[in-house]
Design a protein around this motif. Structure first.
Motif, mmCIF file in Angstrom:
data_model
loop_
_atom_site.group_PDB
_atom_site.id
_atom_site.type_symbol
_atom_site.label_atom_id
_atom_site.label_comp_id
_atom_site.label_asym_id
_atom_site.label_seq_id
_atom_site.Cartn_x
_atom_site.Cartn_y
_atom_site.Cartn_z
ATOM 1 N N GLU A 29 -29.464 101.932 104.395
ATOM 2 C CA GLU A 29 -30.254 102.069 105.628
ATOM 3 C C GLU A 29 -30.689 103.513 105.831
ATOM 4 O O GLU A 29 -31.833 103.775 106.207
ATOM 5 C CB GLU A 29 -29.458 101.550 106.827
ATOM 6 C CG GLU A 29 -29.307 100.037 106.826
ATOM 7 C CD GLU A 29 -28.327 99.507 107.861
ATOM 8 O OE1 GLU A 29 -27.645 100.321 108.542
ATOM 9 O OE2 GLU A 29 -28.217 98.271 107.978
ATOM 10 N N GLU A 32 -33.496 104.273 103.787
ATOM 11 C CA GLU A 32 -34.619 103.396 104.147
ATOM 12 C C GLU A 32 -34.998 102.451 103.006
ATOM 13 O O GLU A 32 -36.166 102.260 102.685
ATOM 14 C CB GLU A 32 -35.819 104.220 104.618
ATOM 15 C CG GLU A 32 -35.498 105.043 105.850
ATOM 16 C CD GLU A 32 -36.650 105.924 106.312
ATOM 17 O OE1 GLU A 32 -37.681 105.995 105.630
ATOM 18 O OE2 GLU A 32 -36.490 106.542 107.378
ATOM 19 N N ASP A 34 -35.256 98.711 101.701
ATOM 20 C CA ASP A 34 -35.338 97.338 102.192
ATOM 21 C C ASP A 34 -34.492 96.435 101.313
ATOM 22 O O ASP A 34 -34.535 96.546 100.083
ATOM 23 C CB ASP A 34 -36.787 96.836 102.166
ATOM 24 C CG ASP A 34 -37.634 97.481 103.248
ATOM 25 O OD1 ASP A 34 -37.080 97.823 104.310
ATOM 26 O OD2 ASP A 34 -38.850 97.639 103.023
ATOM 27 N N PHE A 35 -33.723 95.544 101.939
ATOM 28 C CA PHE A 35 -32.903 94.617 101.158
ATOM 29 C C PHE A 35 -32.555 93.401 101.989
ATOM 30 O O PHE A 35 -32.457 93.481 103.210
ATOM 31 C CB PHE A 35 -31.627 95.304 100.656
ATOM 32 C CG PHE A 35 -30.756 95.849 101.754
ATOM 33 C CD1 PHE A 35 -29.760 95.079 102.331
ATOM 34 C CD2 PHE A 35 -30.921 97.158 102.206
ATOM 35 C CE1 PHE A 35 -28.954 95.598 103.336
ATOM 36 C CE2 PHE A 35 -30.121 97.672 103.215
ATOM 37 C CZ PHE A 35 -29.134 96.892 103.785
ATOM 38 N N ASP A 36 -32.434 92.260 101.302
ATOM 39 C CA ASP A 36 -31.954 91.034 101.948
ATOM 40 C C ASP A 36 -30.436 90.978 101.867
ATOM 41 O O ASP A 36 -29.758 90.592 102.792
ATOM 42 C CB ASP A 36 -32.553 89.800 101.277
ATOM 43 C CG ASP A 36 -34.055 89.686 101.525
ATOM 44 O OD1 ASP A 36 -34.507 90.078 102.611
ATOM 45 O OD2 ASP A 36 -34.759 89.224 100.619
#
Length: 119
Positions: A29, A32, A34-36
Motif C-alpha cells: 500500500e 501504491e 494495486d493487488f487483489d
C-alpha cells in the motif's frame, strides 16, 4: 510430539504468517501497488522492502532475545525443507531459475578452466 509443543509451534506459525502478510500488505500500500491478493503480488521493489524489514526485525530479535543464530538457522532450514517436501513448488519459480542460472554460469566457467588444464 507433546501436544503443548505442537500447539505452541502451530500458534507461533500462525502469528508469524499473519504478521508477514500484514507487513507485505502495508508495504504494498505504501508503494501504491494495486493487488487483489497480496499472495499474487510479484514486485521486485516490494520484495526488497519486505526483505529489509524482515532482516531488521531478525537482527533485533537475535540481539534482544539473545537467540542462538545456529539454532535459529537449523529451525528455518527444517521449516524450509519440510515445506519443500510438502509442496516442491512453494518457492517462486522465478527465484529458483535465477539461482540456477547463476550456478550454471559458475560451473560453465569451471568447465572452461578444466578444458584449459587438459590441453
Amino acid at each position: 510430539m507433546p501436544r503443548k509443543n505442537r500447539d505452541q509451534i502451530i500458534e507461533g506459525l500462525k502469528q508469524l504468517y499473519e504478521a508477514y502478510v500484514d507487513l507485505r500488505t502495508q508495504l504494498a500500500e505504501q508503494l501504491e501497488i494495486d493487488f487483489d491478493s497480496i499472495e499474487d503480488v510479484r514486485d521486485e521493489e516490494l520484495n526488497q522492502n519486505v526483505y529489509q524489514e524482515v532482516k531488521s526485525l531478525l537482527e533485533y530479535f537475535i540481539e534482544d532475545e539473545s537467540v542462538s543464530t545456529n539454532l535459529l538457522g537449523i529451525m528455518f532450514s527444517d521449516l524450509y525443507e519440510a515445506l519443500m517436501e510438502i509442496d516442491p513448488n512453494a518457492v517462486e519459480e522465478d527465484y529458483e531459475e535465477g539461482e540456477k542460472d547463476e550456478d550454471e554460469d559458475y560451473y560453465d566457467d569451471d568447465e572452461d578452466y578444466d578444458d584449459d588444464e587438459e590441453e
